[in-house]
Write a protein that holds these residues in place. Structure first.
Motif, mmCIF file in Angstrom:
data_model
loop_
_atom_site.group_PDB
_atom_site.id
_atom_site.type_symbol
_atom_site.label_atom_id
_atom_site.label_comp_id
_atom_site.label_asym_id
_atom_site.label_seq_id
_atom_site.Cartn_x
_atom_site.Cartn_y
_atom_site.Cartn_z
ATOM 1 N N ALA A 97 -5.697 -6.370 -0.420
ATOM 2 C CA ALA A 97 -5.882 -5.712 -1.719
ATOM 3 C C ALA A 97 -7.109 -6.270 -2.434
ATOM 4 C CB ALA A 97 -4.639 -5.891 -2.583
ATOM 5 N N TRP A 134 -2.837 0.891 -3.929
ATOM 6 C CA TRP A 134 -1.948 -0.263 -4.016
ATOM 7 C C TRP A 134 -0.986 -0.113 -5.184
ATOM 8 C CZ3 TRP A 134 -1.588 -3.776 -0.251
ATOM 9 C CH2 TRP A 134 -2.630 -3.828 0.674
ATOM 10 N N TRP A 148 -9.147 -7.479 -9.752
ATOM 11 C CA TRP A 148 -7.966 -8.180 -9.250
ATOM 12 C C TRP A 148 -7.839 -9.508 -9.981
ATOM 13 C CZ3 TRP A 148 -3.851 -6.336 -7.596
ATOM 14 C CH2 TRP A 148 -2.947 -7.031 -6.758
ATOM 15 N N ARG A 162 -1.161 -9.047 2.611
ATOM 16 C CA ARG A 162 -1.421 -7.816 1.848
ATOM 17 C C ARG A 162 -2.264 -8.109 0.614
ATOM 18 N NH1 ARG A 162 4.074 -6.798 3.155
ATOM 19 N NH2 ARG A 162 4.799 -7.253 1.044
ATOM 20 N N PRO A 171 0.849 -1.196 0.000
ATOM 21 C CA PRO A 171 0.000 0.000 0.000
ATOM 22 C C PRO A 171 0.882 1.242 0.000
ATOM 23 C CG PRO A 171 0.134 -0.907 2.211
ATOM 24 C CD PRO A 171 0.916 -1.832 1.327
#
Length: 360
Positions: free
Chosen positions: A248, A198, A257, A244, A193
């Motif tokens: 995200a 991101w 994503w 992470r 981040p």
């Protein structure tokens, strides 16, 4: 060093052996200088009282991964990571045990198909894609390897067309992408981040796919997977970057994503690799530290002061082609003595000079 003749003979015997077998192969030694010359210069910049601690650090704690060792990790990628992963996938699809895949014709055929639907891409030059391609000659197609992740529409179209030609399926698409690199220290290069959003190589890879006409749907099967594979990883790095990635995914949403991201490695360094347990050495990292080596990039590791390396990883690690900035700067930093806020800061000389590449 103040050695006796007997100790000097013993130490130089070890130094000559290690220089010949390993350390002289470091790629960033300057012309006319190899390990022994660099070691002598490096030791001289310590006070005499500190040289024994510095030398013992090199003698007892230094981990040097040479060319042959990295090559072995490259060669293990297919049999230990990719093939086993494909066998598990096929076994699940066929509702059989993985070891039975080779005995069931339909499963064997599905394995061959899935193997060709794997695309291997380099996250950096450390991926050694050329060596990986040679190590899998006769098993994987040359067309399954790409030396970067940022490719244009023309290249993507070429990759898909060659997949369809070789698999004799006009509708074939990739089922998984394996993103390969040499070393993961904190995983921040892959994903982190920053300023409320991101960033990292996974984010850039996703954006490059989204720019392709038709997006991911034109290139990949539904439910396709991304495997992020590193030859060497630091304890805790895989778990941290996986956490992470989950964050995200939750913030960006599945449509922006990847369907699934998996993090794998070939060699995990043991936790005792870190030198933060050595009080004498930690004291040296403080005493012989110059804040001029700090940059905006190094601060992305979460620490302003990096006397223990990027992300405070406290590693004694050297790779034959470069020294990670996660290693203690005593090994790799190079700067002149300076004066900052009225405080004199010492010169730093590298034992294994680092070629700056990226945060890691």
């Amino acid at each position: 060093m103040g050695w006796s003749d007997e100790q000097a003979e013993k130490e130089f015997r070890w130094l000559r052996l290690m220089a010949r077998l390993k350390y002289d192969g470091y790629e960033d030694f300057r012309a006319g200088a190899r390990f022994l010359e660099s070691l002598a210069t490096w030791l001289q910049h310590f006070d005499r009282a500190d040289r024994a601690t510095a030398y013992e650090f090199v003698r007892r704690r230094l981990i040097y991964v040479g060319e042959s060792e990295l090559q072995r990790l490259v060669e293990l990628f297919y049999p230990r990571t990719l093939e086993k992963r494909l066998l598990r996938q096929v076994a699940m699809m066929q509702s059989i045990e993985p070891y039975k895949v080779w005995t069931v014709p339909a499963a064997r055929e599905q394995f061959t198909k899935l193997r060709r639907q794997a695309l291997i891409m380099a996250l950096s030059d450390g991926a050694r894609i050329d060596q990986l391609r040679r190590a899998t000659t006769g098993t994987l197609s040359n067309e399954q390897f790409v030396g970067m992740t940022q490719v244009d529409d023309v290249k993507w179209d070429d990759l898909v067309q060659k997949l369809r030609s070789e698999s004799k399926d006009k509708d074939a698409k990739f089922a998984q992408v394996i993103l390969v690199d040499d070393f993961m220290g904190t995983g921040s290069t892959v994903l982190r981040p920053e300023n409320g959003s991101w960033t990292g190589r996974l984010v850039r890879f996703r954006r490059s796919i989204d720019r392709v006409q038709g997006g991911a749907a034109s290139l990949f099967e539904p439910g396709w997977k991304v495997v992020v594979h590193h030859y060497i990883a630091v304890p805790g790095a895989i778990a941290a970057v996986a956490q992470r990635e989950a964050q995200a995914r939750g913030e960006l949403g599945a449509d922006k994503w990847f369907p699934e991201v998996v993090f794998t490695y070939e060699l995990m360094l043991p936790n005792e690799t870190r030198v933060s347990d050595d009080a004498g050495l930690v004291q040296l990292t403080e005493k012989y530290y110059n804040s001029s080596i700090e940059t905006d990039s190094t601060r992305k590791g979460g620490y302003d002061r990096i006397n223990l390396g990027y992300g405070a990883c406290a590693l004694p690690l050297v790779l034959d082609h470069n020294t990670p900035n996660n290693s203690v700067p005593l090994l790799w930093a190079e700067c002149d003595a300076s004066d900052r806020d009225g405080k004199k800061e010492p010169e730093m000389r590298p034992l294994f000079r680092r070629r700056q590449r990226h945060v890691s």
